[in-house]
Design a protein around this motif. Structure first.
Motif, PDB file in Angstrom:
ATOM      1  N   ILE A 388       0.846  -1.198   0.000  1.00 19.57           N
ATOM      2  CA  ILE A 388       0.000   0.000   0.000  1.00 19.57           C
ATOM      3  C   ILE A 388       0.882   1.248   0.000  1.00 19.57           C
ATOM      4  CG2 ILE A 388      -0.161   0.178   2.520  1.00 19.57           C
ATOM      5  CD1 ILE A 388      -3.124   0.872   2.175  1.00 19.57           C
ATOM      6  N   GLU A 389       0.375   2.327  -0.590  1.00 19.25           N
ATOM      7  CA  GLU A 389       1.081   3.612  -0.620  1.00 19.25           C
ATOM      8  C   GLU A 389       0.410   4.549   0.380  1.00 19.25           C
ATOM      9  OE1 GLU A 389       2.750   6.846  -3.905  1.00 19.25           O
ATOM     10  OE2 GLU A 389       0.899   5.733  -4.313  1.00 19.25           O
ATOM     11  N   THR A 390       1.208   5.149   1.274  1.00 19.16           N
ATOM     12  CA  THR A 390       0.668   5.998   2.345  1.00 19.16           C
ATOM     13  C   THR A 390       1.473   7.294   2.439  1.00 19.16           C
ATOM     14  OG1 THR A 390       2.087   4.875   3.955  1.00 19.16           O
ATOM     15  CG2 THR A 390      -0.150   4.031   3.682  1.00 19.16           C
ATOM     16  N   PRO A 391       0.866   8.366   3.029  1.00 16.78           N
ATOM     17  CA  PRO A 391       1.597   9.634   3.173  1.00 16.78           C
ATOM     18  C   PRO A 391       2.778   9.536   4.128  1.00 16.78           C
ATOM     19  CG  PRO A 391      -0.768   9.930   3.524  1.00 16.78           C
ATOM     20  CD  PRO A 391      -0.516   8.474   3.474  1.00 16.78           C
ATOM     21  N   LYS A 392       2.672   8.651   5.113  1.00 17.19           N
ATOM     22  CA  LYS A 392       3.744   8.437   6.076  1.00 17.19           C
ATOM     23  C   LYS A 392       3.941   6.938   6.273  1.00 17.19           C
ATOM     24  CE  LYS A 392       4.313  12.843   7.201  1.00 17.19           C
ATOM     25  NZ  LYS A 392       5.564  13.564   6.961  1.00 17.19           N
ATOM     26  N   VAL A 393       5.095   6.557   6.789  1.00 18.03           N
ATOM     27  CA  VAL A 393       5.338   5.151   7.092  1.00 18.03           C
ATOM     28  C   VAL A 393       4.455   4.743   8.266  1.00 18.03           C
ATOM     29  CG1 VAL A 393       7.061   3.472   7.841  1.00 18.03           C
ATOM     30  CG2 VAL A 393       7.706   5.291   6.249  1.00 18.03           C
ATOM     31  N   LEU A 394       3.748   3.623   8.117  1.00 19.74           N
ATOM     32  CA  LEU A 394       2.894   3.134   9.193  1.00 19.74           C
ATOM     33  C   LEU A 394       3.749   2.517  10.295  1.00 19.74           C
ATOM     34  CD1 LEU A 394      -0.025   1.498   7.161  1.00 19.74           C
ATOM     35  CD2 LEU A 394       0.313   3.881   7.833  1.00 19.74           C
ATOM     36  N   VAL A 395       3.335   2.736  11.531  1.00 21.57           N
ATOM     37  CA  VAL A 395       4.101   2.273  12.693  1.00 21.57           C
ATOM     38  C   VAL A 395       3.461   1.001  13.228  1.00 21.57           C
ATOM     39  CG1 VAL A 395       4.901   2.875  15.002  1.00 21.57           C
ATOM     40  CG2 VAL A 395       4.750   4.646  13.230  1.00 21.57           C
ATOM     41  N   ARG A 396       4.312   0.001  13.501  1.00 18.59           N
ATOM     42  CA  ARG A 396       3.798  -1.268  14.044  1.00 18.59           C
ATOM     43  C   ARG A 396       3.227  -1.031  15.443  1.00 18.59           C
ATOM     44  NH1 ARG A 396       4.910  -6.741  13.138  1.00 18.59           N
ATOM     45  NH2 ARG A 396       6.513  -6.164  11.603  1.00 18.59           N
ATOM     46  N   THR A 397       2.079  -1.632  15.720  1.00 14.33           N
ATOM     47  CA  THR A 397       1.470  -1.529  17.035  1.00 14.33           C
ATOM     48  C   THR A 397       1.035  -2.911  17.488  1.00 14.33           C
ATOM     49  OG1 THR A 397      -0.249  -0.425  18.355  1.00 14.33           O
ATOM     50  CG2 THR A 397      -0.845  -1.077  16.125  1.00 14.33           C
ATOM     51  N   ASP A 398       1.021  -3.138  18.786  1.00 17.70           N
ATOM     52  CA  ASP A 398       0.698  -4.455  19.340  1.00 17.70           C
ATOM     53  C   ASP A 398      -0.706  -4.421  19.931  1.00 17.70           C
ATOM     54  OD1 ASP A 398       0.697  -6.984  20.329  1.00 17.70           O
ATOM     55  OD2 ASP A 398       2.196  -6.643  21.888  1.00 17.70           O
ATOM     56  N   LEU A 399      -1.637  -5.158  19.308  1.00 18.54           N
ATOM     57  CA  LEU A 399      -3.002  -5.242  19.810  1.00 18.54           C
ATOM     58  C   LEU A 399      -3.259  -6.531  20.582  1.00 18.54           C
ATOM     59  CD1 LEU A 399      -4.996  -3.914  16.719  1.00 18.54           C
ATOM     60  CD2 LEU A 399      -4.252  -2.642  18.724  1.00 18.54           C
ATOM     61  N   THR A 400      -2.273  -7.404  20.636  1.00 22.15           N
ATOM     62  CA  THR A 400      -2.495  -8.700  21.286  1.00 22.15           C
ATOM     63  C   THR A 400      -2.711  -8.565  22.792  1.00 22.15           C
ATOM     64  OG1 THR A 400      -0.098  -8.992  21.531  1.00 22.15           O
ATOM     65  CG2 THR A 400      -1.121  -9.870  19.539  1.00 22.15           C
ATOM     66  N   LYS A 401      -2.137  -7.510  23.388  1.00 19.81           N
ATOM     67  CA  LYS A 401      -2.271  -7.353  24.837  1.00 19.81           C
ATOM     68  C   LYS A 401      -3.700  -7.051  25.250  1.00 19.81           C
ATOM     69  CE  LYS A 401       2.494  -5.707  25.374  1.00 19.81           C
ATOM     70  NZ  LYS A 401       3.365  -4.583  25.820  1.00 19.81           N
ATOM     71  N   SER A 402      -4.489  -6.496  24.324  1.00 21.59           N
ATOM     72  CA  SER A 402      -5.869  -6.149  24.648  1.00 21.59           C
ATOM     73  C   SER A 402      -6.833  -7.297  24.373  1.00 21.59           C
ATOM     74  CB  SER A 402      -6.302  -4.928  23.831  1.00 21.59           C
ATOM     75  OG  SER A 402      -6.228  -5.207  22.442  1.00 21.59           O
ATOM     76  N   LEU A 403      -6.319  -8.477  23.900  1.00 23.24           N
ATOM     77  CA  LEU A 403      -7.176  -9.595  23.550  1.00 23.24           C
ATOM     78  C   LEU A 403      -7.259 -10.593  24.696  1.00 23.24           C
ATOM     79  CD1 LEU A 403      -5.955 -10.247  19.907  1.00 23.24           C
ATOM     80  CD2 LEU A 403      -7.893  -8.880  20.653  1.00 23.24           C
ATOM     81  N   PRO A 404      -8.420 -11.245  24.856  1.00 23.60           N
ATOM     82  CA  PRO A 404      -8.526 -12.304  25.872  1.00 23.60           C
ATOM     83  C   PRO A 404      -7.723 -13.534  25.461  1.00 23.60           C
ATOM     84  CG  PRO A 404     -10.537 -12.175  24.563  1.00 23.60           C
ATOM     85  CD  PRO A 404      -9.684 -11.014  24.156  1.00 23.60           C
ATOM     86  N   LYS A 405      -7.426 -14.372  26.451  1.00 27.91           N
ATOM     87  CA  LYS A 405      -6.595 -15.550  26.187  1.00 27.91           C
ATOM     88  C   LYS A 405      -7.290 -16.514  25.240  1.00 27.91           C
ATOM     89  CE  LYS A 405      -4.110 -15.365  30.590  1.00 27.91           C
ATOM     90  NZ  LYS A 405      -3.779 -16.094  31.858  1.00 27.91           N
ATOM     91  N   GLU A 406      -8.636 -16.652  25.377  1.00 27.43           N
ATOM     92  CA  GLU A 406      -9.330 -17.589  24.500  1.00 27.43           C
ATOM     93  C   GLU A 406      -9.303 -17.111  23.058  1.00 27.43           C
ATOM     94  OE1 GLU A 406     -12.406 -15.048  26.740  1.00 27.43           O
ATOM     95  OE2 GLU A 406     -10.531 -16.122  27.140  1.00 27.43           O
ATOM     96  N   GLY A 407      -9.238 -15.771  22.848  1.00 26.66           N
ATOM     97  CA  GLY A 407      -9.123 -15.249  21.497  1.00 26.66           C
ATOM     98  C   GLY A 407      -7.742 -15.488  20.931  1.00 26.66           C
TER      99      GLY A 407
END
Length: 542
Positions: A388-407
């Protein structure tokens, strides 16, 4: 796959649900334009409870056309209260009925949000009566934004007139200083100009005598150096007699007496409303003119000594330097005024022709415009990869910490990359998921989960439209777009946001692109179009 859809809902949702007290249902989730949806809210309470249902005029993008009376059903020692609302919409698309707040014993409870679809009514053109095409009609004249052009034209001319009169006043003052080299020349010139005005002939006798005596007083003050302008007639005559003795002036008593008579006559005209005859006015003017000439000729001419000559030369050099400084300052003032005039004229012209927003965005700046015109970056994100082409470089983010263990137990790999945040005016996210168990992913249910997650994070009155989407490589997916309102965390005002979501199912995983920005931001619209048109996915079949 149900477990995978459940995980997707948990991925974006942050809402905490209270105890269920309100049952929500609707008679149909699909209807035609203008048809009625019946939303039913049901609650069960004891006989002493107080329940308040809201009086609504609209629910999200749907209009409330009927608020039905509350039905009460007694069931042993409890009451079952049923409230129905008749809803409709006159534009096709997919809409979300937001949660409704019901107050039970002064405690608020929320109903469930429900997604509904409104379809166009098909028109059978074969059975419709056909008509000839109408002739071309002349376009009616519209005044449009003529007032903007008129306002810009007037402002430019007002500024130009101000600059013109300023420069003219400076030039006139300079000419006056150069022409009137001596007090007698100035007095003679002003007397001639006074006669050209013909004030007393037009009935302005008071104004005539006021200017006539001011010319005489001003000459006496400059030539003989006594405070004539601030003195009364008696004080002026006394001071003139004293100065003639001190300066050894060869002035006769008759000249001073004639001057005194005219000054007293002027006092009577100005303060006692006296009206002299025409011949008296002419005589008074001649007396003033003769008195000024006589006084000037009676002033003795002093021959300067050598020291005085040197002193006068020093003063002359200082005066020349002062004049050069004034000329330089005048040139600076004229240059600055010219630049300001051109700047203001250009600004008003652009405002009149292209609008205030164009001037504001180009002079003050606009965040989305700066993003659009900056240096763009093309890169791959996630797995399965999204190019994908974007105006700025996208920054990696961690969403796993907000997920339940069963997910997390269902996830083999998860990667998310963002620009901005959900509270910003522009937000871009690319997210990819790979599940441990391979299978066909239902994009429609996944999209519903994503939209419900947006609601749980503050989106209100959401309008949803969905359509199939195909990339340049022929890979198909699902697109959802529309608007919603939210409360700005900075100003606490209501903001209307526009969103677009793309979803694809590739290589046993889910790929999602999400863009949010303020509704009506034309620069953000261009960014969104450019970003989405640049999406490239790896085709698993190739």
């Amino acid at each position: 796959m149900k477990k995978q859809i459940f995980f997707l809902l948990l991925l974006f949702s942050t809402a905490i649900f209270a105890q269920k007290r309100v049952e929500t249902s609707i008679d149909t989730t699909k209807n035609k334009i203008g048809a009625e949806f019946k939303l039913t809210l049901k609650t069960s309470v004891d006989t002493l409870s107080k329940v308040v249902f809201p009086n609504l005029k609209s629910l999200g993008a749907l209009e409330v056309i009927q608020s039905y009376p509350i039905d009460t059903v007694k069931n042993n020692d409890r009451y079952e209260l049923i409230k129905k609302y008749g809803l409709t919409q006159f534009d096709s698309g997919r809409y979300v009925i937001p949660a409704v707040k019901i107050v039970i014993n002064n405690k608020p409870y929320l109903s469930d949000s429900i997604a509904v679809e409104v379809a166009n009514v098909p028109v059978d053109t074969l059975k419709q009566k056909m008509y000839d095409i109408k002739d071309i009609q002349p376009a009616t004249y519209s005044i449009g934004n003529w007032w903007k052009y008129l306002l810009g034209f007037l402002l430019i001319h007002i500024i130009a007139a101000g600059v013109y009169f300023f420069l003219k006043h400076k030039q006139k003052k300079k000419i006056e200083e150069e022409v009137y080299k001596t007090p007698i020349e100035k007095a003679t010139s002003l007397l001639n100009n006074l006669e050209k005005k013909e004030l007393w002939q037009k009935g302005a006798i008071k104004e005539y005598y006021s200017e006539l005596t001011d010319i005489a007083r001003n000459y006496i003050e400059e030539a003989i150096e006594i405070p004539a302008m601030e003195s009364t007639t008696s004080e002026l005559i006394a001071g003139l007699r004293a100065a003639s003795v001190k300066k050894k002036m060869t002035v006769t008593a008759e000249t001073i007496e004639n001057l005194e008579r005219v000054l007293k006559q002027a006092d009577l005209v100005k303060f006692a409303k006296s009206k002299p005859l025409e011949y008296e006015i002419t005589e008074d003017k001649n007396k003033i003119q003769k008195a000024i000439l006589t006084l000037d000729s009676s002033i003795p001419v002093e021959i300067p000594e050598e020291e005085d000559v040197l002193l006068n030369e020093v003063q002359r050099q200082k005066q020349i330097a002062l004049q050069l400084k004034k000329k330089r300052n005048n040139r600076i003032v004229i240059s600055v005024a010219s630049v300001l005039f051109l700047l203001l004229a250009t600004t008003f012209y652009l405002m009149a022709t292209r609008g205030f927003d164009y001037v504001k965005d180009n002079l003050i700046g606009h965040p989305s415009k700066e993003l659009l015109e900056g240096e763009w970056v093309k890169s791959e994100y996630g797995n399965p990869a999204v190019q994908i082409e974007t105006p700025k470089v996208l920054v990696r983010t961690d969403l796993t910490k907000s997920l339940p263990k069963e997910g997390m137990a269902l996830i083999k790999e998860m990667q998310s990359f963002v620009y901005g945040s959900l509270i910003d005016d522009f937000y871009l996210m690319v997210s990819t998921l790979k599940y441990k168990q391979e299978g066909q992913i239902d994009l429609k249910k996944s999209m519903d989960g994503s939209l419900q997650a947006m609601e749980s994070q503050g989106a209100q009155n959401m309008i949803v439209k969905q359509e199939d989407y195909e990339t340049k490589e022929g890979i198909t997916g699902l697109k959802a777009y529309g608007t919603f309102s939210r409360v700005s965390p900075i100003t606490n005002d209501q903001q209307r946001m526009y969103y677009e979501v793309l979803m694809f199912s590739q290589e046993g995983g889910l790929q999602q692109i999400l863009i949010l920005h303020q509704e009506g931001d034309k620069y953000a619209n261009e960014i969104s179009e450019r970003v989405l048109s640049s999406v490239e996915l790896k085709n698993e079949g190739r």
